[in-house]
Every structure is written in C-alpha cells, then in structure tokens.
Design a protein around this motif. Sequence first.
Motif, PDB file in Angstrom:
ATOM      1  N   GLY A  94      -9.821  17.871  20.422  1.00 50.77           N
ATOM      2  CA  GLY A  94      -8.400  17.561  20.532  1.00 50.77           C
ATOM      3  C   GLY A  94      -7.646  18.597  21.328  1.00 50.77           C
ATOM      4  O   GLY A  94      -8.202  19.590  21.802  1.00 50.77           O
ATOM      5  N   ASP A  95      -6.350  18.377  21.476  1.00 55.30           N
ATOM      6  CA  ASP A  95      -5.529  19.324  22.217  1.00 55.30           C
ATOM      7  C   ASP A  95      -5.111  20.475  21.308  1.00 55.30           C
ATOM      8  O   ASP A  95      -5.453  20.527  20.132  1.00 55.30           O
ATOM      9  CB  ASP A  95      -4.321  18.617  22.834  1.00 55.30           C
ATOM     10  CG  ASP A  95      -3.428  17.949  21.795  1.00 55.30           C
ATOM     11  OD1 ASP A  95      -3.549  18.258  20.576  1.00 55.30           O
ATOM     12  OD2 ASP A  95      -2.591  17.102  22.195  1.00 55.30           O
ATOM     13  N   ASP A  96      -4.352  21.406  21.870  1.00 54.25           N
ATOM     14  CA  ASP A  96      -3.977  22.590  21.107  1.00 54.25           C
ATOM     15  C   ASP A  96      -3.124  22.249  19.894  1.00 54.25           C
ATOM     16  O   ASP A  96      -3.251  22.870  18.822  1.00 54.25           O
ATOM     17  CB  ASP A  96      -3.234  23.578  22.002  1.00 54.25           C
ATOM     18  CG  ASP A  96      -4.145  24.273  22.995  1.00 54.25           C
ATOM     19  OD1 ASP A  96      -5.373  24.074  22.904  1.00 54.25           O
ATOM     20  OD2 ASP A  96      -3.632  25.015  23.862  1.00 54.25           O
TER      21      ASP A  96
ATOM     22  N   THR B 172      -2.658  22.027  13.950  1.00 47.81           N
ATOM     23  CA  THR B 172      -2.395  21.289  12.709  1.00 47.81           C
ATOM     24  C   THR B 172      -3.593  21.354  11.773  1.00 47.81           C
ATOM     25  O   THR B 172      -3.445  21.595  10.556  1.00 47.81           O
ATOM     26  CB  THR B 172      -2.073  19.821  13.030  1.00 47.81           C
ATOM     27  OG1 THR B 172      -0.874  19.766  13.813  1.00 47.81           O
ATOM     28  CG2 THR B 172      -1.879  19.009  11.758  1.00 47.81           C
ATOM     29  N   ALA B 173      -4.794  21.162  12.317  1.00 49.53           N
ATOM     30  CA  ALA B 173      -5.997  21.206  11.492  1.00 49.53           C
ATOM     31  C   ALA B 173      -6.207  22.599  10.900  1.00 49.53           C
ATOM     32  O   ALA B 173      -6.617  22.742   9.741  1.00 49.53           O
ATOM     33  CB  ALA B 173      -7.207  20.783  12.311  1.00 49.53           C
ATOM     34  N   VAL B 174      -5.930  23.627  11.701  1.00 53.93           N
ATOM     35  CA  VAL B 174      -6.097  24.995  11.223  1.00 53.93           C
ATOM     36  C   VAL B 174      -5.108  25.297  10.106  1.00 53.93           C
ATOM     37  O   VAL B 174      -5.458  25.865   9.061  1.00 53.93           O
ATOM     38  CB  VAL B 174      -5.931  25.984  12.392  1.00 53.93           C
ATOM     39  CG1 VAL B 174      -5.763  27.412  11.880  1.00 53.93           C
ATOM     40  CG2 VAL B 174      -7.126  25.888  13.327  1.00 53.93           C
ATOM     41  N   ARG B 175      -3.866  24.917  10.295  1.00 49.75           N
ATOM     42  CA  ARG B 175      -2.869  25.177   9.258  1.00 49.75           C
ATOM     43  C   ARG B 175      -3.213  24.427   7.974  1.00 49.75           C
ATOM     44  O   ARG B 175      -3.051  24.966   6.862  1.00 49.75           O
ATOM     45  CB  ARG B 175      -1.476  24.772   9.744  1.00 49.75           C
ATOM     46  CG  ARG B 175      -0.879  25.709  10.800  1.00 49.75           C
ATOM     47  CD  ARG B 175       0.547  25.301  11.132  1.00 49.75           C
ATOM     48  NE  ARG B 175       1.118  26.079  12.219  1.00 49.75           N
ATOM     49  CZ  ARG B 175       1.736  27.249  12.072  1.00 49.75           C
ATOM     50  NH1 ARG B 175       1.852  27.781  10.868  1.00 49.75           N
ATOM     51  NH2 ARG B 175       2.235  27.871  13.125  1.00 49.75           N
ATOM     52  N   ASP B 176      -3.689  23.192   8.096  1.00 42.80           N
ATOM     53  CA  ASP B 176      -4.056  22.430   6.896  1.00 42.80           C
ATOM     54  C   ASP B 176      -5.156  23.139   6.123  1.00 42.80           C
ATOM     55  O   ASP B 176      -5.102  23.230   4.883  1.00 42.80           O
ATOM     56  CB  ASP B 176      -4.524  21.020   7.288  1.00 42.80           C
ATOM     57  CG  ASP B 176      -3.387  20.123   7.745  1.00 42.80           C
ATOM     58  OD1 ASP B 176      -2.216  20.481   7.498  1.00 42.80           O
ATOM     59  OD2 ASP B 176      -3.664  19.065   8.353  1.00 42.80           O
ATOM     60  N   GLN B 177      -6.161  23.626   6.833  1.00 46.77           N
ATOM     61  CA  GLN B 177      -7.258  24.313   6.166  1.00 46.77           C
ATOM     62  C   GLN B 177      -6.794  25.616   5.513  1.00 46.77           C
ATOM     63  O   GLN B 177      -7.110  25.893   4.346  1.00 46.77           O
ATOM     64  CB  GLN B 177      -8.384  24.614   7.155  1.00 46.77           C
ATOM     65  CG  GLN B 177      -9.584  25.333   6.534  1.00 46.77           C
ATOM     66  CD  GLN B 177     -10.642  25.686   7.558  1.00 46.77           C
ATOM     67  OE1 GLN B 177     -10.527  25.326   8.735  1.00 46.77           O
ATOM     68  NE2 GLN B 177     -11.685  26.376   7.142  1.00 46.77           N
ATOM     69  N   LEU B 178      -6.033  26.427   6.267  1.00 40.80           N
ATOM     70  CA  LEU B 178      -5.640  27.732   5.757  1.00 40.80           C
ATOM     71  C   LEU B 178      -4.573  27.637   4.672  1.00 40.80           C
ATOM     72  O   LEU B 178      -4.448  28.558   3.850  1.00 40.80           O
ATOM     73  CB  LEU B 178      -5.165  28.615   6.908  1.00 40.80           C
ATOM     74  CG  LEU B 178      -6.226  28.893   7.989  1.00 40.80           C
ATOM     75  CD1 LEU B 178      -5.717  29.946   8.970  1.00 40.80           C
ATOM     76  CD2 LEU B 178      -7.547  29.326   7.372  1.00 40.80           C
ATOM     77  N   ARG B 179      -3.848  26.551   4.663  1.00 40.80           N
ATOM     78  CA  ARG B 179      -2.902  26.342   3.554  1.00 40.80           C
ATOM     79  C   ARG B 179      -3.664  26.241   2.233  1.00 40.80           C
ATOM     80  O   ARG B 179      -3.196  26.689   1.180  1.00 40.80           O
ATOM     81  CB  ARG B 179      -2.076  25.086   3.812  1.00 40.80           C
ATOM     82  CG  ARG B 179      -0.792  24.999   2.954  1.00 40.80           C
ATOM     83  CD  ARG B 179       0.030  23.778   3.323  1.00 40.80           C
ATOM     84  NE  ARG B 179       0.566  23.860   4.678  1.00 40.80           N
ATOM     85  CZ  ARG B 179       0.179  23.091   5.693  1.00 40.80           C
ATOM     86  NH1 ARG B 179      -0.780  22.178   5.518  1.00 40.80           N
ATOM     87  NH2 ARG B 179       0.730  23.236   6.881  1.00 40.80           N
ATOM     88  N   GLY B 180      -4.850  25.643   2.280  1.00 38.60           N
ATOM     89  CA  GLY B 180      -5.692  25.571   1.085  1.00 38.60           C
ATOM     90  C   GLY B 180      -6.244  26.927   0.680  1.00 38.60           C
ATOM     91  O   GLY B 180      -6.584  27.135  -0.482  1.00 38.60           O
ATOM     92  N   TRP B 181      -6.321  27.852   1.619  1.00 42.47           N
ATOM     93  CA  TRP B 181      -6.808  29.193   1.304  1.00 42.47           C
ATOM     94  C   TRP B 181      -5.693  30.123   0.822  1.00 42.47           C
ATOM     95  O   TRP B 181      -5.864  30.839  -0.163  1.00 42.47           O
ATOM     96  CB  TRP B 181      -7.424  29.834   2.555  1.00 42.47           C
ATOM     97  CG  TRP B 181      -8.698  29.225   3.038  1.00 42.47           C
ATOM     98  CD1 TRP B 181      -9.280  28.068   2.629  1.00 42.47           C
ATOM     99  CD2 TRP B 181      -9.546  29.754   4.070  1.00 42.47           C
ATOM    100  NE1 TRP B 181     -10.439  27.834   3.333  1.00 42.47           N
ATOM    101  CE2 TRP B 181     -10.630  28.844   4.223  1.00 42.47           C
ATOM    102  CE3 TRP B 181      -9.498  30.875   4.876  1.00 42.47           C
ATOM    103  CZ2 TRP B 181     -11.650  29.060   5.146  1.00 42.47           C
ATOM    104  CZ3 TRP B 181     -10.514  31.091   5.796  1.00 42.47           C
ATOM    105  CH2 TRP B 181     -11.582  30.193   5.922  1.00 42.47           C
ATOM    106  N   PHE B 182      -4.555  30.081   1.537  1.00 41.03           N
ATOM    107  CA  PHE B 182      -3.519  31.093   1.320  1.00 41.03           C
ATOM    108  C   PHE B 182      -2.200  30.536   0.791  1.00 41.03           C
ATOM    109  O   PHE B 182      -1.275  31.301   0.526  1.00 41.03           O
ATOM    110  CB  PHE B 182      -3.251  31.842   2.629  1.00 41.03           C
ATOM    111  CG  PHE B 182      -4.472  32.449   3.264  1.00 41.03           C
ATOM    112  CD1 PHE B 182      -5.271  33.342   2.557  1.00 41.03           C
ATOM    113  CD2 PHE B 182      -4.832  32.125   4.562  1.00 41.03           C
ATOM    114  CE1 PHE B 182      -6.400  33.908   3.145  1.00 41.03           C
ATOM    115  CE2 PHE B 182      -5.951  32.683   5.164  1.00 41.03           C
ATOM    116  CZ  PHE B 182      -6.742  33.576   4.447  1.00 41.03           C
ATOM    117  N   GLY B 183      -2.090  29.202   0.685  1.00 42.67           N
ATOM    118  CA  GLY B 183      -0.878  28.623   0.158  1.00 42.67           C
ATOM    119  C   GLY B 183       0.185  28.362   1.217  1.00 42.67           C
ATOM    120  O   GLY B 183      -0.069  28.407   2.430  1.00 42.67           O
TER     121      GLY B 183
END
Length: 430
Positions: free
Chosen positions: A335-337, A342-353
């Motif tokens: 995908g594009d940047d 968006t995918a990175v933020r979704d994943q890291l939200r599960g790690w760090f809130g």
Amino acid sequence: MSSSPSRPVVVVGAGLAGLACARALHERGVPVTVLEADDGVGGRVRTDVVEGFRLDRGFQVLLTGYPQARAQLDLDALDLREFHAGALVQRGGRQVVVGDPRRHPLEALGALRGGLAAPGDALALARLLRDAHRAVRDGADAPGAPADTTTTAQALRDAGLSDALIDGFLRPFLAGITLDPRLDVSARFLRFVLGSFLAGGTAVPNAGMQAIPEQLASRLPAGTVRLGVRVTDVDEDGVTLADGGRVDAAAVVVATAGPVAAQLLPEVPDPGSVSTTALWFDAPASPTAGRPILVLDGDGHGPVNNVAVLSDVAPGYAPAGRTLVNASIPGDAPGDDATTETAVRDQLRGWFGATVDGWRLLRTDRIAHAQPRQEPGALEPEQRPVRLRSRLWVCGDHRDTASINGALAGGRRAGVEVAVTLREAARAAA
C-alpha cells in the motif's frame, strides 16, 4: 598502461567499504581518490536532521562486538549509547522482558515464565551461542567452519530450540537484523551475528549513525573524497563520469552497493536486495517509560517487527523534551504511505494504548536495497573474490557478510590487496 604511482587508485563509492578501502591504501602510502555520487559519505549509513530530530535512513545499530568495528573505529570517540541487553516482547497481549542471561539472569527467566521458552531451550541455546562465539573468534572461513548450506530457520530447528522461543523471540529479534522474518538467510550469517552480540553491546552514536562514516572520512587527507561525482563506466585504467569526464587510475576499486556494482561490472552478479520500511514519529513521551530497550512483535501479526525509542537510547536523536520513535517493517510495506501509517498505528495502539494517537509522523523511509540477499551458498569464500582483473577490484557487504563488519572488512581487504599488488608491480618494473 603501467601502474604509475603518479596516478591514484580510484575508489568508486564512499560508503563504509569504500572509506575502509581508502584508509587502507592511504596508510600504505598509496595515493587514492574516492568518487561518490551522493552529497555525503556513508552510502546506506546516513543520518538526516529533520526538525531537530536525527533520522537514520532506516533503523540501524552498531554491534560493538564486530571485530572490524573494534579494529577500524575509535568507538570511544563515537560517543556510543547502548541499548538494554535484551528486548521487550509483545506476546498474547502481554509484555515480556527477555534479558541477556549473562548480564540480566533474572530477566532471562522471564522468557520461561512468559511462555517464550521451554525447559530444554537453555541448553540448546547455550550450544548455539558456543558455536556462534567460535565463528567470530576463528573466522567464518576458518578451516573446519560449517559449510554455508543451511538457512537460519533450519539451523535454529536443528539446534533443538522450541517453536515458542524461535517464533516468539528469535524470529523477530533476528528479523530486525536480517530484515527477513522467514529467516531464509544463511546460517553462517546467523552464527556471525550471534557471536558478535556475545562479544559486545548494541549501540548508536549520539549524533546518529552517520558519525561512523564521517569518522572514517576524517582520517583521509583533505580532498580525497569528491562528492556529487557519478561514475558510469569503469575499466582497469580509470573511470568515466556522468558529465563525460575521465579520471585515470593506477587501479580501480568498485565499492558500491551490490546492484550498482553489478551494473558497472559484468563479472559481478546482482546479489539481490532485501528491503525495509521505517516510520519515524515525534512523540510527546516515551512509550517504554524511558527505558532504552528494543520492542519486538512476538505474535508475528505485523506489520511492525520492532520498535525502538531512539531518544531513550541516545538523547542526541531528539530535541529537548521530545521523543523519537522508530517503527520498522521488514520488506516494502504494502500500500501507500498513508495505508502503512494507519496499519502501524493500529498495531502499536494495541501495544502502547491511546498515546499513539498523539504521535506525529516525521518521515516514512522505503529502502529498496537495505541489504544484499544472502541465502545459503552466498557466503562460501570461493564465490567472493575481491580481485576481478589485474587492476580492477570490487568490495562491499555483498562480498562479505551483509553488515557493517562485512563492509569494513571487505573494504580493508581490497585496499590491502591493491597496495600489495601495486608495490609488487613497481618492484618488477624497477
């Protein structure tokens, strides 16, 4: 043409290999000129300053146990700052700290309590690390060294390690170095990397990774390195430049990345490329509470494999009161940047809130050639000569291990060989 000492050796490329080669030549009294197409030294080891943050071009670290780092660099002058000797693993909704058993024995037990290891893993890992230590001590090409025929994934299984330890910790940990979550990279590379971890720490210069090539370049005479000069053709007598100019040479060393070397030299096959994607965030506070520790994806869900809060490791990476967070993805993220962010933020939200929502993206790096591909068979010595013709050499991490150590070692090896060859030629002509 004769190898007249009035002409310099021309080194194409001012990355680590080219600079190491130039230093070896200069130390032996051989005049040398380094031609670099980019606007600074370092090749793939570069650092950009963006709004006061120091952004390396992709997540990079220096293993202080690398033999060539100790031999060729002034580590104290680099003002190195070390990561914690271990990692914080995100696994099954929990955070498990796995520490180096030699330095943090209580943290090492965390892997067992956190379900990341089985009871038999300690002995199996000790044997693997023993072999890795020998690989660095004796050299990967020493007599009796294991042949380069096995993948890292297979070597870990053959060592008797549990799936829990391999998939939950070793796979993301090693993927952060090899950029290959499948671990198809040569097992010889695995042994070398693990041995280097045993011999030292994991660090970055406080001023960014570009401090390494800048230190190498500072030890060359002024004017040795010419920036913004692109070479389009090479032969034993010199090089042709993009502007039509010509630089005559006593010998030529091509010290570029593998794909560029393959374009310039028909004898050199393209080694293939391993890519990476890195996102850099400006955060108001550290998600790891100021601890200089690498965070790993122990679930394998991705896209992020590892997160590093660089300003917790080295304060020079961020302006006062701000935090620099790096999220690294092996390969070219689909995908594009915007989709990737968006995918990175979704994943890291599960790690760090929800704190992740307050992070500001500074830059996304998509690096097509972060490393040369080094599958089994690529690291056999007979496949990696640095001398191609009588006065034409090649060096770089694609001719050695895909690492800072490999670049430094290959560059120095080429420089020494060129100096010896020219000296012998001069004696024969006398």
